[in-house]
Motif scaffolding. Sequence first.
Motif, PDB file in Angstrom:
ATOM      1  N   ALA A 123       0.838  -1.214   0.000  1.00 37.77           N
ATOM      2  CA  ALA A 123       0.000   0.000   0.000  1.00 37.77           C
ATOM      3  C   ALA A 123       0.869   1.259   0.000  1.00 37.77           C
ATOM      4  CB  ALA A 123      -0.918  -0.001   1.209  1.00 37.77           C
ATOM      5  N   LEU A 124       1.973   1.216   0.748  1.00 37.83           N
ATOM      6  CA  LEU A 124       2.857   2.387   0.789  1.00 37.83           C
ATOM      7  C   LEU A 124       3.483   2.636  -0.583  1.00 37.83           C
ATOM      8  CD1 LEU A 124       4.623   2.027   4.254  1.00 37.83           C
ATOM      9  CD2 LEU A 124       3.182   3.943   3.497  1.00 37.83           C
ATOM     10  N   LYS A 125       3.873   1.566  -1.275  1.00 38.02           N
ATOM     11  CA  LYS A 125       4.432   1.729  -2.635  1.00 38.02           C
ATOM     12  C   LYS A 125       3.414   2.416  -3.540  1.00 38.02           C
ATOM     13  CE  LYS A 125       7.580  -2.266  -2.664  1.00 38.02           C
ATOM     14  NZ  LYS A 125       7.764  -3.657  -3.195  1.00 38.02           N
ATOM     15  N   ILE A 126       2.157   1.989  -3.445  1.00 31.62           N
ATOM     16  CA  ILE A 126       1.104   2.557  -4.287  1.00 31.62           C
ATOM     17  C   ILE A 126       0.899   4.029  -3.960  1.00 31.62           C
ATOM     18  CG2 ILE A 126      -1.384   2.493  -4.777  1.00 31.62           C
ATOM     19  CD1 ILE A 126      -1.170  -0.589  -4.280  1.00 31.62           C
ATOM     20  N   ILE A 127       0.812   4.339  -2.679  1.00 33.94           N
ATOM     21  CA  ILE A 127       0.587   5.736  -2.257  1.00 33.94           C
ATOM     22  C   ILE A 127       1.744   6.620  -2.697  1.00 33.94           C
ATOM     23  CG2 ILE A 127       0.552   7.254  -0.217  1.00 33.94           C
ATOM     24  CD1 ILE A 127      -2.151   6.100  -0.838  1.00 33.94           C
ATOM     25  N   LYS A 128       2.974   6.101  -2.553  1.00 33.12           N
ATOM     26  CA  LYS A 128       4.148   6.902  -2.945  1.00 33.12           C
ATOM     27  C   LYS A 128       4.174   7.142  -4.455  1.00 33.12           C
ATOM     28  CE  LYS A 128       6.944   5.704   1.072  1.00 33.12           C
ATOM     29  NZ  LYS A 128       8.064   4.894   1.602  1.00 33.12           N
ATOM     30  N   ILE A 129       3.721   6.169  -5.231  1.00 30.93           N
ATOM     31  CA  ILE A 129       3.622   6.367  -6.680  1.00 30.93           C
ATOM     32  C   ILE A 129       2.604   7.449  -6.987  1.00 30.93           C
ATOM     33  CG2 ILE A 129       2.762   5.299  -8.812  1.00 30.93           C
ATOM     34  CD1 ILE A 129       4.045   2.657  -7.802  1.00 30.93           C
ATOM     35  N   LEU A 130       1.477   7.420  -6.288  1.00 34.46           N
ATOM     36  CA  LEU A 130       0.435   8.426  -6.501  1.00 34.46           C
ATOM     37  C   LEU A 130       0.921   9.816  -6.103  1.00 34.46           C
ATOM     38  CD1 LEU A 130      -2.751   6.525  -5.301  1.00 34.46           C
ATOM     39  CD2 LEU A 130      -2.029   6.994  -7.656  1.00 34.46           C
TER      40      LEU A 130
END
Length: 100
Positions: free
Chosen positions: A75-82
Amino acid sequence: MSSSSEKRLEEIRKRISEIDEQLITLIAERTGFAPEIASLKNSLGASVTDSKREQDICEQTRILCEEHCIECSVALKIIKILMEYNKEVQAEFFRKVDSK
Ligand SMILES: C=C(O[C@@H]1C=C(C(=O)O)C=C[C@H]1O)C(=O)O
């Protein structure tokens, strides 16, 4: 005649496709704020990156992952990409303003 397992797999895939469509819609809405955020930051003399805000978002993500019993690292990877995507859109706005 499809088996019950094939039918169930089809049901699950249909639901996943519905969720994916919702995710893209939400990503579009989230990103859609970037130009206005950049305009506001430009008038405030603020930078694109707000590290404290990003830390708060990551902490919120960790809390939500615990509540939902899901792996936090993904989830953190996804949020950081966003967040990086949002900053790219903001930076483009600043480049356009600077070029005028
Ligand atoms: C959206 C903003 O700009 C940047 C992008 C963020 C995000 O995508 O969540 C958060 C903080 C900033 O680094 C903001 O300042 O709120």
